[in-house]
Design a protein around this motif. Structure first.
Motif, PDB file in Angstrom:
ATOM      1  N   VAL A 158       0.915  -1.278   0.250  1.00  0.00           N
ATOM      2  CA  VAL A 158       0.119   0.095   0.478  1.00  0.00           C
ATOM      3  C   VAL A 158       0.457   1.002  -0.332  1.00  0.00           C
ATOM      4  CG1 VAL A 158      -2.027   0.902   1.561  1.00  0.00           C
ATOM      5  CG2 VAL A 158      -1.699  -1.472   0.910  1.00  0.00           C
ATOM      6  N   THR A 159       2.153   0.928   0.725  1.00  0.00           N
ATOM      7  CA  THR A 159       3.163   2.624   0.583  1.00  0.00           C
ATOM      8  C   THR A 159       3.477   2.813  -0.056  1.00  0.00           C
ATOM      9  OG1 THR A 159       3.041   1.916   3.026  1.00  0.00           O
ATOM     10  CG2 THR A 159       4.631   3.566   2.557  1.00  0.00           C
ATOM     11  N   PHE A 205       1.033   4.381  -2.537  1.00  0.00           N
ATOM     12  CA  PHE A 205       1.036   5.730  -2.227  1.00  0.00           C
ATOM     13  C   PHE A 205       1.856   6.105  -3.361  1.00  0.00           C
ATOM     14  CE2 PHE A 205       2.263   8.824   0.952  1.00  0.00           C
ATOM     15  CZ  PHE A 205       0.923   9.778   0.968  1.00  0.00           C
ATOM     16  N   LEU A 206       3.171   5.982  -3.027  1.00  0.00           N
ATOM     17  CA  LEU A 206       4.270   6.697  -3.762  1.00  0.00           C
ATOM     18  C   LEU A 206       4.451   6.934  -4.583  1.00  0.00           C
ATOM     19  CD1 LEU A 206       7.374   7.337  -2.974  1.00  0.00           C
ATOM     20  CD2 LEU A 206       8.009   4.952  -2.698  1.00  0.00           C
ATOM     21  N   THR A 225       4.334  10.544  -6.115  1.00  0.00           N
ATOM     22  CA  THR A 225       4.915  11.058  -7.057  1.00  0.00           C
ATOM     23  C   THR A 225       4.746  11.446  -8.138  1.00  0.00           C
ATOM     24  OG1 THR A 225       6.378   9.566  -5.809  1.00  0.00           O
ATOM     25  CG2 THR A 225       7.748  10.705  -7.568  1.00  0.00           C
ATOM     26  N   LEU A 239       2.025  14.516  -8.443  1.00  0.00           N
ATOM     27  CA  LEU A 239       2.973  15.800  -8.103  1.00  0.00           C
ATOM     28  C   LEU A 239       4.461  16.175  -9.372  1.00  0.00           C
ATOM     29  CD1 LEU A 239       4.626  15.736  -4.484  1.00  0.00           C
ATOM     30  CD2 LEU A 239       2.807  16.924  -5.331  1.00  0.00           C
ATOM     31  N   THR A 240       4.885  15.360 -10.053  1.00  0.00           N
ATOM     32  CA  THR A 240       5.846  15.852 -11.267  1.00  0.00           C
ATOM     33  C   THR A 240       5.024  16.023 -12.067  1.00  0.00           C
ATOM     34  OG1 THR A 240       6.567  13.060 -10.340  1.00  0.00           O
ATOM     35  CG2 THR A 240       7.584  14.027 -12.295  1.00  0.00           C
ATOM     36  N   LEU A 273       2.351  17.950 -12.183  1.00  0.00           N
ATOM     37  CA  LEU A 273       1.775  19.221 -11.585  1.00  0.00           C
ATOM     38  C   LEU A 273       3.583  20.233 -11.786  1.00  0.00           C
ATOM     39  CD1 LEU A 273      -0.175  18.960  -7.583  1.00  0.00           C
ATOM     40  CD2 LEU A 273      -0.591  19.828 -10.005  1.00  0.00           C
ATOM     41  N   MET A 274       4.234  20.023 -11.412  1.00  0.00           N
ATOM     42  CA  MET A 274       5.104  20.733 -12.051  1.00  0.00           C
ATOM     43  C   MET A 274       5.386  21.205 -12.893  1.00  0.00           C
ATOM     44  SD  MET A 274       8.663  17.868 -11.340  1.00  0.00           S
ATOM     45  CE  MET A 274       8.120  17.454  -9.491  1.00  0.00           C
ATOM     46  N   VAL A 282      17.275  16.804 -10.979  1.00  0.00           N
ATOM     47  CA  VAL A 282      16.883  17.559  -9.507  1.00  0.00           C
ATOM     48  C   VAL A 282      17.246  18.870 -10.512  1.00  0.00           C
ATOM     49  CG1 VAL A 282      16.477  19.015  -7.922  1.00  0.00           C
ATOM     50  CG2 VAL A 282      15.991  16.574  -8.090  1.00  0.00           C
ATOM     51  N   ILE A 320      13.576  11.987 -12.547  1.00  0.00           N
ATOM     52  CA  ILE A 320      13.028  12.272 -10.457  1.00  0.00           C
ATOM     53  C   ILE A 320      12.382  11.568 -10.396  1.00  0.00           C
ATOM     54  CG2 ILE A 320      12.712  13.976  -9.331  1.00  0.00           C
ATOM     55  CD1 ILE A 320      13.481  15.825 -10.894  1.00  0.00           C
ATOM     56  N   THR A 329      12.959   8.746  -6.923  1.00  0.00           N
ATOM     57  CA  THR A 329      11.961   8.855  -5.919  1.00  0.00           C
ATOM     58  C   THR A 329      11.558   7.332  -5.816  1.00  0.00           C
ATOM     59  OG1 THR A 329      12.055  11.118  -6.395  1.00  0.00           O
ATOM     60  CG2 THR A 329      10.361  10.667  -4.994  1.00  0.00           C
ATOM     61  N   VAL A 343      14.556   5.443  -4.497  1.00  0.00           N
ATOM     62  CA  VAL A 343      14.404   5.248  -3.586  1.00  0.00           C
ATOM     63  C   VAL A 343      13.327   4.626  -2.147  1.00  0.00           C
ATOM     64  CG1 VAL A 343      15.430   7.010  -1.779  1.00  0.00           C
ATOM     65  CG2 VAL A 343      16.789   7.215  -3.854  1.00  0.00           C
ATOM     66  N   GLY A 344      12.520   5.380  -2.976  1.00  0.00           N
ATOM     67  CA  GLY A 344      11.089   5.188  -1.408  1.00  0.00           C
ATOM     68  C   GLY A 344      11.243   3.676  -1.786  1.00  0.00           C
TER      69      GLY A 344
END
Lengths: 306, 303
Positions: A14-15, A18-19, A23, A26-27, A29-30, A264, A272, A276, A279-280
């Motif tokens: 689940v996590t 979510f990640l 991600t 949000l990406t 939205l950049m 970045v 990115i 992300t 790494v997450g």
């Protein structure tokens, strides 16, 4: 036990989901299109966006991204069209992992030794100095330490290489820069848990039974004092990875931390996003493992309840 | 046997005050302060921090140079005129460092404050309501917490631009979770205590019980946690600015100053040395205060 592991695994999935979702959106939205800076004609821009699937509605892109992800592909760099994120990880992660594990291992061993020393020493002065030292070292940001080490041992004394080339000598400075903070943290943690364990009844019991002080101190007490270390090692590993971002870019180490900082700065959105998520995922996995190991080792932890 | 009047005699008036306490009543905070101030390291930390805060507040007003004012003297050495020298654009580094301290402290204190408030409310509700609500709320927390806050900060910086606001927003996304977990455990433990039951039977509202009775009892560990969170936030801001993702020019945080100085590090080491040592001093001071405070708040736990 099995139920607990399944439960934790489900939480991890689940996590991870979510990640990925966070991600991804949000990406999106950049601001600006990732290709705008290249000074190209609208026609080429349109064809580029089509090539990367950016012309489709966001939901569709999301589903596509998830499908690719399930097949193990993290996408292709926007800036370098022949490089995939998977390639970057394949090249960079072994380096980061090696560096991280070495410094992590050193931190655990050295930190434990110092922590136990702080607890068992009879000299208040030694304890005071060790404690003050650990406070000093958790007060120095990693990048400051890396730079100071580089200036002193690399540029001034010229005894160690400042640019990473994979040789043993070039590992020393980055590993030191990465290990100092966790050493200080581990030593404080071991010190306090060792002190707690010393005051337990089983210590008195063992001593009363005539077991030597040394054996009690290093076998009975230490085993229990090291338990909290397992709990914190997950988050600590996360710290090591994010810490490698700056150490890698200072010592020009070709790991994923350096790639991340580069992506970045270049606004290379797929990289990115991919890094992300990667790494997450590593950190989620590390936390999962440390929780499961902890539950296996310590029967006092109520299974299924946190 | 019958009691006669002369069996009794009035009590000596001086003994009527047998329960009089000669020492003035001492509040909890008075005790904490007394224990805190005997700890030399903590006291020095507090004084150093006070000096730095004062300098950051009034320093820029007294300084003859604006933080973004460029001068003709570039890369000047440390002197009486320019205490920390000047940078490649001729800006006075002492003034810029003071502004940097302002940003670092703002980020450190404000994010910690926001995180404490959010964490206390969230953890308080989860612990107080309990049951399924608690379970769901805590699972949400687990999910958010599993992702390192640095990743949130970097993503938000890319969306909202490099400024103080997006750094703080990023740090607030997962920063409150430690507090909420701690508050929840405290509330669950306090729920069973008699004074809470007493308040409940007297008809106190849930809000009053939480804020008035539980928060005051949970305050010590929360405060200790806050003093540890402030240096963490300052750390992270400096780190982000240093890798080029923090505050953008002409504004400067201490991390940005270090980043600017990185190119000329071997030629003008003082440009790096000054802002970096200020960061370290601030964090030293805060860590020593934190240590002293945790000892003073809970004298049974020596560390």
């Amino acid at each position: 036990m099995v139920k607990y592991i399944i439960k934790r695994l489900a939480m991890g999935i689940v996590t991870l989901f979510f990640l990925v979702t966070v991600t991804f959106f949000l990406t999106r939205l950049m601001p600006g299109s990732p290709f705008e800076t290249d000074n190209i004609s609208p026609a080429i821009l349109a064809s580029l966006e089509e090539h990367y699937g950016l012309d489709k509605p966001v939901e569709e892109q999301y589903v596509l991204y998830l499908r690719e992800l399930l097949q193990g592909s993290l996408g292709i760099s926007y800036k370098k069209s022949n490089v995939s994120v998977n390639d970057l990880i394949k090249d960079g992660f072994p380096v980061t992992l090696k560096l991280g594990l070495i410094s992590f291992g050193i931190a655990l061993v050295v930190g434990t030794v110092i922590g136990v020393w702080m607890s068992v020493t009879k000299s208040e002065a030694v304890r005071g100095w060790l404690l003050a030292g650990s406070t000093v070292f958790i007060s120095i940001p990693g990048f400051v330490l890396a730079i100071v080490l580089m200036l002193v041992f690399g540029s001034e004394l010229k005894v160690l290489p400042v640019i990473f080339d994979g040789s043993f000598a070039s590992y020393i400075l980055p590993v030191t820069a990465l290990a100092v903070y966790p050493i200080a943290e581990v030593s404080r943690l071991v010190h306090s848990s060792y002190d707690d364990a010393m005051n337990q009844d089983y210590v008195t019991m063992a001593r009363a039974k005539g077991i030597s002080k040394k054996r009690v101190m290093f076998l009975h007490v230490l085993k229990n004092a090291l338990l909290p270390l397992i709990t914190v090692s997950g988050p600590m590993l996360a710290f090591q990875i994010t810490g490698s971002f700056v150490v890698e870019s200072i010592f020009t180490i070709p790991g994923i931390g350096k790639e991340f900082v580069n992506s970045v700065n270049n606004r290379d959105y797929t990289v990115i996003m991919g890094l992300t998520i990667f790494v997450g995922a590593i950190i989620i996995l590390a936390n999962l493992l440390s929780d499961i190991i902890c539950a296996m080792v310590d029967p006092r932890i109520k299974l299924g309840k946190s | 046997m019958l009691a006669k009047a002369d069996y009794f005699k009035p009590i000596d008036p001086s003994l009527q005050n047998a329960e009089f306490i000669a020492v003035a009543p001492r509040g909890f905070w008075r005790d904490v302060w007394d224990r805190f101030k005997v700890n030399k390291r903590a006291l020095i930390g507090l004084i150093v921090l006070a000096v730095i805060v004062l300098a950051a507040v009034i320093g820029p007003v007294l300084s003859p140079y604006p933080y973004d004012g460029m001068g003709t003297e570039i890369n000047a050495k440390m002197s009486l005129k320019h205490w920390f020298g000047t940078d490649a654009l001729g800006r006075d580094l002492f003034t810029r460092s003071l502004y940097g301290v302002r940003i670092s402290l703002l980020v450190g204190f404000l994010t910690t404050f926001i995180n404490m408030v959010v964490g206390v409310i969230y953890g308080g509700i989860a612990g107080y309501v309990g049951g399924k609500t608690d379970m769901i709320m805590m699972r949400i927390v687990d999910v958010i917490y599993a992702i390192p806050s640095l990743l949130y900060v970097i993503l938000l910086m890319l969306i909202f631009g490099s400024n103080v606001g997006s750094i703080m927003l990023g740090m607030c996304i997962s920063g409150w979770i430690g507090t909420s977990r701690m508050m929840r455990t405290q509330v669950i433990a306090l729920k069973e205590r008699e004074f809470v039951l007493a308040a409940y039977t007297e008809g106190a509202s849930a809000r009053r019980i939480l804020l008035r009775h539980m928060l005051t009892n949970a305050l010590s560990p929360l405060l200790v946690q806050a003093t540890m969170a402030i240096p963490q936030a300052i750390f992270q801001e400096a780190f982000l600015s240093f890798i080029g993702m923090g505050i953008s020019a002409p504004q400067a945080s201490l991390g940005t100053l270090a980043q600017d100085a990185r190119m000329y590090m071997t030629v003008y080491p003082h440009q790096m040395f000054c802002p970096v040592s200020i960061i370290c001093i601030i964090i030293f001071a805060l860590n020593f205060i934190s240590e002293g405070l945790s000892e003073a708040l809970d004298p049974t736990r020596r560390h």
